[in-house]
Design an enzyme around this catalytic site. Structure first.
Site, mmCIF file in Angstrom:
data_model
loop_
_atom_site.group_PDB
_atom_site.id
_atom_site.type_symbol
_atom_site.label_atom_id
_atom_site.label_comp_id
_atom_site.label_asym_id
_atom_site.label_seq_id
_atom_site.Cartn_x
_atom_site.Cartn_y
_atom_site.Cartn_z
ATOM 1 N N CYS A 280 -3.009 -14.596 -5.837
ATOM 2 C CA CYS A 280 -2.381 -15.419 -4.794
ATOM 3 C C CYS A 280 -3.050 -16.788 -4.630
ATOM 4 O O CYS A 280 -2.523 -17.665 -3.945
ATOM 5 C CB CYS A 280 -2.379 -14.669 -3.479
ATOM 6 N N HIS B 57 -1.647 -19.683 1.774
ATOM 7 C CA HIS B 57 -0.920 -18.585 1.139
ATOM 8 C C HIS B 57 -0.237 -17.749 2.212
ATOM 9 O O HIS B 57 -0.833 -17.448 3.252
ATOM 10 C CB HIS B 57 -1.902 -17.741 0.320
ATOM 11 N N ASN C 86 5.653 -12.251 0.861
ATOM 12 C CA ASN C 86 4.445 -12.681 0.141
ATOM 13 C C ASN C 86 4.780 -12.787 -1.345
ATOM 14 O O ASN C 86 4.967 -11.774 -2.018
ATOM 15 C CB ASN C 86 3.328 -11.657 0.387
HETATM 16 O O1 UT7 Z 1 -1.586 -11.550 -0.789
HETATM 17 C C1 UT7 Z 1 -2.573 -10.649 -1.118
HETATM 18 C C2 UT7 Z 1 -3.582 -10.540 -0.053
HETATM 19 N N1 UT7 Z 1 -3.245 -9.441 0.803
HETATM 20 C C3 UT7 Z 1 -3.349 -9.567 2.097
HETATM 21 O O2 UT7 Z 1 -3.641 -10.602 2.615
HETATM 22 C C4 UT7 Z 1 -3.101 -8.316 2.930
HETATM 23 C C5 UT7 Z 1 -3.951 -8.331 4.163
HETATM 24 N N2 UT7 Z 1 -3.676 -7.175 5.014
HETATM 25 C C6 UT7 Z 1 -2.573 -7.101 5.801
HETATM 26 O O3 UT7 Z 1 -1.732 -7.976 5.811
HETATM 27 C C7 UT7 Z 1 -2.461 -5.905 6.712
HETATM 28 O O4 UT7 Z 1 -3.666 -5.172 6.676
HETATM 29 C C8 UT7 Z 1 -1.285 -4.967 6.342
HETATM 30 C C9 UT7 Z 1 0.031 -5.660 6.659
HETATM 31 C C10 UT7 Z 1 -1.341 -4.551 4.896
HETATM 32 C C11 UT7 Z 1 -1.338 -3.699 7.222
HETATM 33 O O5 UT7 Z 1 -1.365 -4.055 8.582
HETATM 34 P P1 UT7 Z 1 -2.486 -3.482 9.553
HETATM 35 O O6 UT7 Z 1 -2.188 -4.033 10.881
HETATM 36 O O7 UT7 Z 1 -3.840 -3.760 8.963
HETATM 37 O O8 UT7 Z 1 -2.164 -1.932 9.543
HETATM 38 P P2 UT7 Z 1 -3.131 -0.712 9.161
HETATM 39 O O9 UT7 Z 1 -3.296 -0.622 7.700
HETATM 40 O O10 UT7 Z 1 -4.342 -0.776 10.037
HETATM 41 O O11 UT7 Z 1 -2.266 0.503 9.625
HETATM 42 C C12 UT7 Z 1 -2.009 0.756 11.028
HETATM 43 C C13 UT7 Z 1 -1.023 1.912 11.128
HETATM 44 C C14 UT7 Z 1 -1.405 3.103 10.258
HETATM 45 O O12 UT7 Z 1 -1.002 4.257 10.954
HETATM 46 P P3 UT7 Z 1 -2.081 5.158 11.734
HETATM 47 O O13 UT7 Z 1 -3.053 5.603 10.707
HETATM 48 O O14 UT7 Z 1 -2.680 4.244 12.766
HETATM 49 O O15 UT7 Z 1 -1.253 6.242 12.293
HETATM 50 C C15 UT7 Z 1 -0.537 2.944 9.053
HETATM 51 O O16 UT7 Z 1 -0.266 4.174 8.408
HETATM 52 O O17 UT7 Z 1 0.248 1.472 10.657
HETATM 53 C C16 UT7 Z 1 0.714 2.366 9.644
HETATM 54 N N3 UT7 Z 1 1.532 1.607 8.703
HETATM 55 C C17 UT7 Z 1 2.832 1.377 8.911
HETATM 56 N N4 UT7 Z 1 3.663 1.737 9.903
HETATM 57 C C18 UT7 Z 1 4.939 1.341 9.815
HETATM 58 C C19 UT7 Z 1 1.150 1.031 7.548
HETATM 59 N N5 UT7 Z 1 2.199 0.409 6.973
HETATM 60 C C20 UT7 Z 1 3.255 0.621 7.806
HETATM 61 C C21 UT7 Z 1 4.593 0.237 7.769
HETATM 62 N N6 UT7 Z 1 5.402 0.609 8.790
HETATM 63 N N7 UT7 Z 1 5.114 -0.505 6.763
#
Ligand code: UT7
Length: 316
Positions: free
Chosen positions: A114, A242, A272
């Site tokens: 990215c 990005h 993205n």
């Molecule tokens: O371009 C490449 C570089 N990449 C990035 O910059 C990615 C950086 N990271 C992010 O953007 C975020 O961490 C994500 C969008 C990937 C995830 O968001 P988050 O707020 O960090 O969520 P999380 O991983 O902490 O998950 C929170 C909860 C979890 O459930 P529990 O364990 O709390 O019950 C996940 O299982 O949200 C759940 N979850 C979802 N729920 C609904 C994860 N993905 C989803 C989803 N829909 N799509």
């Protein structure tokens, strides 16, 4: 003294197919509300099954060339930043250059994920400054959706397809540097945070770890790029990071003290698109009348590697 360089023109291309959050909620357990609030994406574009990284690169490259007013014959270097080519050989750059009518240029692909567009822009600018090329076409092009597990809700809701491009050439005599010094680097000790595991076709990432890194490690890089360009963050007319996650974008902008209206938010409808996201976001801001030609704008790429790069450009 090395000549100054600048961006002479830019353009973007997005595939026609729009995929909404509700469409994805039919495949995985997610919701429009979750995706909008946690990532900031409302919809994204997905390439057709036969549409290649090269097809999208060609479309964006043609637009940038037209905007620059240069003929294909005057380009002698083509760099395609991509991490999602269909195959490693042949590279995308040589074929795309041929299709655009650019004759026998230096042509190579560059993978800094990215951060790729900022890396390629720096490499192109330095090549022109050093005299290895007169003018260069820089393209970021990705078909990220070909590298997704559509049943992994932590990745399939994020990534998308598209391409963006810029033409780099010498600035006029007496004009200031239009592509500021790049501040680039990497954190290979965290390489496993975003991978496509061997033998698979699916991106995996430790989203939380990347989120933490992006919101804590990158604003000093952006500040250093401003310092090296001699531009105060308050004087930036636009900030085009990005487009990974709107919460990351807004957190970095806040730390830099850049008002929200100057910050690119193309992620909302583009998703993205990895190395394509910065030139696509630049193109979107231009369409929206949000760019101020002649004024400084900050680019900041970051992602897998982990790799990052930032530079201040003069908006063409
Ligand atoms: O371009 C490449 C570089 N990449 C990035 O910059 C990615 C950086 N990271 C992010 O953007 C975020 O961490 C994500 C969008 C990937 C995830 O968001 P988050 O707020 O960090 O969520 P999380 O991983 O902490 O998950 C929170 C909860 C979890 O459930 P529990 O364990 O709390 O019950 C996940 O299982 O949200 C759940 N979850 C979802 N729920 C609904 C994860 N993905 C989803 C989803 N829909 N799509």
């Amino acid at each position: 003294m090395m000549p100054a360089t600048k961006i002479l023109g830019f353009g973007g291309y997005q595939p026609d197919k729009v995929v909404t959050n509700d469409d994805l909620a039919k495949i995985v357990e997610t919701s429009d509300e979750w995706i909008r609030s946690r990532v900031g994406i409302a919809s994204r574009r997905v390439a057709g099954p036969d549409e290649t990284v090269g097809d999208m690169a060609e479309a964006a490259g043609a637009k940038a060339l037209a905007a620059s007013g240069l003929t294909p014959a005057s380009i002698d270097l083509v760099i395609v930043a991509t991490c999602s080519p269909e195959t490693p050989i042949p590279n995308v750059a040589a074929t795309v250059a041929h299709r655009l009518g650019i004759v026998a240029p230096g042509a190579y692909d560059l993978n800094a994920a990215c951060a790729g567009f900022c890396y390629a822009l720096a490499a192109a600018s330095d090549s022109v400054r050093a005299g290895s090329a007169r003018t260069a076409l820089v393209i970021g092009a990705e078909k990220m959706t070909a590298w997704l597990d559509w049943y992994d809700r932590s990745t399939c809701i994020i990534f998308a397809d598209g391409a963006g491009a810029a033409v780099v050439g010498p600035a006029a005599d007496g004009e200031p540097q239009g592509i500021g010094p790049v501040v680039w680097g990497s954190a290979g000790d965290q390489a496993e945070k975003i991978t496509i595991p061997e033998g698979t076709h699916a991106i995996r990432q430790d989203g939380q770890a990347v989120f933490r890194w992006a919101t804590t490690a990158l604003h000093p890089i952006a500040l250093e790029a401003c310092r090296r360009a001699g531009v105060a963050p308050a004087d930036l007319s636009a900030f085009i990071p990005h487009q990974a996650n709107l919460r990351i974008i807004e957190a970095i902008a806040r730390r830099l003290g850049i008002p929200r209206e100057r910050v690119a938010d193309d992620i909302v409808t583009a998703g993205n698109t990895s190395s394509a996201s910065i030139p696509l976001a630049l193109s979107r801001m231009a369409e929206q009348g949000r760019l101020q030609p002649g004024k400084p704008a900050l680019l900041l790429g970051f992602g897998a590697g982990l790799s990052y790069a930032a530079q201040v450009i003069t908006v063409p």
